[in-house]
Design a protein around this motif. Structure first.
Motif, PDB file in Angstrom:
ATOM      1  N   VAL A 146      54.607 -59.470  34.458  1.00 47.51           N
ATOM      2  CA  VAL A 146      56.042 -59.754  34.586  1.00 47.51           C
ATOM      3  C   VAL A 146      56.457 -60.833  33.593  1.00 47.51           C
ATOM      4  CG1 VAL A 146      57.808 -60.727  36.112  1.00 47.51           C
ATOM      5  CG2 VAL A 146      56.202 -59.028  36.992  1.00 47.51           C
ATOM      6  N   TYR A 147      55.674 -61.910  33.529  1.00 47.73           N
ATOM      7  CA  TYR A 147      55.983 -63.011  32.609  1.00 47.73           C
ATOM      8  C   TYR A 147      55.941 -62.526  31.153  1.00 47.73           C
ATOM      9  CZ  TYR A 147      55.428 -67.358  30.002  1.00 47.73           C
ATOM     10  OH  TYR A 147      55.573 -68.379  29.104  1.00 47.73           O
ATOM     11  N   SER A 149      56.413 -59.489  30.064  1.00 46.54           N
ATOM     12  CA  SER A 149      57.564 -58.609  29.817  1.00 46.54           C
ATOM     13  C   SER A 149      58.838 -59.417  29.596  1.00 46.54           C
ATOM     14  CB  SER A 149      57.752 -57.646  30.993  1.00 46.54           C
ATOM     15  OG  SER A 149      56.598 -56.861  31.194  1.00 46.54           O
ATOM     16  N   GLU A 150      59.028 -60.441  30.433  1.00 49.95           N
ATOM     17  CA  GLU A 150      60.223 -61.275  30.267  1.00 49.95           C
ATOM     18  C   GLU A 150      60.197 -62.036  28.946  1.00 49.95           C
ATOM     19  OE1 GLU A 150      60.086 -63.559  33.852  1.00 49.95           O
ATOM     20  OE2 GLU A 150      61.363 -62.150  34.965  1.00 49.95           O
ATOM     21  N   PRO A 155      63.465 -57.033  30.333  1.00 45.87           N
ATOM     22  CA  PRO A 155      63.751 -57.355  31.739  1.00 45.87           C
ATOM     23  C   PRO A 155      63.551 -56.171  32.687  1.00 45.87           C
ATOM     24  CG  PRO A 155      65.791 -57.202  30.468  1.00 45.87           C
ATOM     25  CD  PRO A 155      64.658 -57.187  29.476  1.00 45.87           C
ATOM     26  N   ALA A 158      59.906 -55.916  33.431  1.00 45.77           N
ATOM     27  CA  ALA A 158      59.529 -57.012  34.333  1.00 45.77           C
ATOM     28  C   ALA A 158      59.955 -56.707  35.769  1.00 45.77           C
ATOM     29  CB  ALA A 158      60.163 -58.315  33.853  1.00 45.77           C
ATOM     30  N   TRP A 161      57.598 -54.073  37.526  1.00 44.93           N
ATOM     31  CA  TRP A 161      56.314 -54.566  38.024  1.00 44.93           C
ATOM     32  C   TRP A 161      56.486 -55.608  39.115  1.00 44.93           C
ATOM     33  CZ3 TRP A 161      52.404 -51.680  37.508  1.00 44.93           C
ATOM     34  CH2 TRP A 161      52.262 -50.858  36.386  1.00 44.93           C
ATOM     35  N   ARG A 162      57.573 -56.397  39.057  1.00 49.21           N
ATOM     36  CA  ARG A 162      57.809 -57.376  40.123  1.00 49.21           C
ATOM     37  C   ARG A 162      57.987 -56.672  41.469  1.00 49.21           C
ATOM     38  NH1 ARG A 162      61.811 -59.663  38.092  1.00 49.21           N
ATOM     39  NH2 ARG A 162      60.847 -61.488  37.122  1.00 49.21           N
TER      40      ARG A 162
END
Length: 328
Positions: A146-147, A149-150, A155, A158, A161-162
């Motif tokens: 996630v990090y 991807s961001e 976004p 992210a 997956w979040r």
């Protein structure tokens, strides 16, 4: 790391950085090391980098078949480690999401998972519904993804997956709410036996364990909790609960939570039994003795699909299993 080494290296001394992620699972780490599904070696795709990867592959070739040793690019290796854990966790969150539908409709998640797993494109592994996944790797690696991807300005990726982590948290909250709702919408002053505190069987690891969330929710509802796990040290349990409930005084936690020396001791005088970890010994509990020592009506909530439901109902228990829609 490469920049530091190059800046401090002596003349004519060159370094190559390899990425060699491990894929060992707790409880089977030695077997995984001796017979891995694959060994992954990532390197820069220069000739020097490829030569370094071949050198490391020669070490593994002493006991790992050549076809299982994969040499790839540096980024591919790093991302493959995150992707493997993320996709395994995604399968668990997917089947857990379906378990909520099963409970609402009367379907059986075991039957659904079996039918889906017979599809050769899907396969049966990691389609076991539960109260939620834990451990040190799944959530950490998904949040790393996630990090990443961001930071790469992706976004939507992210958010995708979040949601795997959010579904896992939802599953834990949903299960604890089902316990409260079934026990006539209140567990204040009621004694609940929680069997298992490790995040999975055959390990004493409690990191991100679903049991921590369950106990936290039960304490918040002012229940009395009897805890038993065959491997987790008592000190670790108290540390985990204190960390999970930072605003709750330690004296309050220890007043509401009792750590027991056996499953039978934990179940004595309880209104409900909650199975949170799939320890083998929980399959072999003397349920007739448990029933005799519990307050009535006696409830069992199976968060790991371990028990023989009909056998327990014949004894007299009210039984609720994750992913099954039978009404109590």
């Amino acid at each position: 790391m490469r920049t530091i080494l190059e800046a401090n290296s002596k003349p004519n001394c060159k370094f190559q950085i390899l990425s060699n992620p491990e894929f060992l699972a707790e409880g089977t780490a030695i077997a995984d090391l001796f017979s891995p599904d694959r060994v992954l070696i990532g390197s820069l795709q220069t000739q020097e980098g490829k030569d370094a990867a071949v050198s490391l592959a020669e070490v593994y070739a002493h006991w790992v078949p050549r076809e299982r040793i994969l040499t790839v690019g540096l980024w591919s290796s790093e991302l493959s480690k995150l992707a493997a854990n993320a996709m395994l966790a995604q399968r668990i969150s997917s089947i857990n999401a379906l378990s909520a539908i099963c409970e609402a409709t009367g379907a059986n998640i075991d039957e659904v998972a079996h039918a889906v797993g017979r599809d050769s494109r899907v396969g049966p592994k990691f389609l076991k519904a539960s109260v939620g996944f834990g451990g040190s790797c799944f959530q950490k690696d998904i949040l790393n993804l996630v990090y990443l991807s961001e930071s790469l300005h992706l976004p939507e990726v992210a958010a995708y997956w979040r949601q795997v982590v959010e579904m896992n948290e939802y599953q834990k909250r949903r299960f604890s709410k089902r316990v409260v709702d079934t026990l006539f919408n209140t567990i204040t002053g009621k004694r609940i036996a929680v069997l298992g505190f490790a995040f999975k069987a055959d390990t004493g690891d409690t990191r991100e364990s679903a049991a921590i969330t369950l106990v936290k929710d039960f304490v918040a509802e002012r229940a009395l909790v009897n805890l038993y796990d065959p491997k987790v040290p008592h000190e670790q349990i108290w540390l985990d609960l204190a960390e999970a409930m930072p605003v709750t005084p330690a004296a309050t936690i220890q007043k509401q939570v009792q750590i027991c020396g056996s499953a039978l001791e934990a179940c004595k005088n309880a209104e409900a039994v909650v199975i949170a970890t799939e320890w083998k010994e929980f399959r072999e509990i003397d349920w007739e003795t448990v029933y005799a020592g519990m307050n009535k009506p006696a409830f069992v909530f199976d968060g790991r699909m371990l028990i023989d439901v009909e056998k327990l109902r014949d004894i007299g228990f009210k039984v609720a299993v994750i992913g099954r829609g039978e009404r109590l």
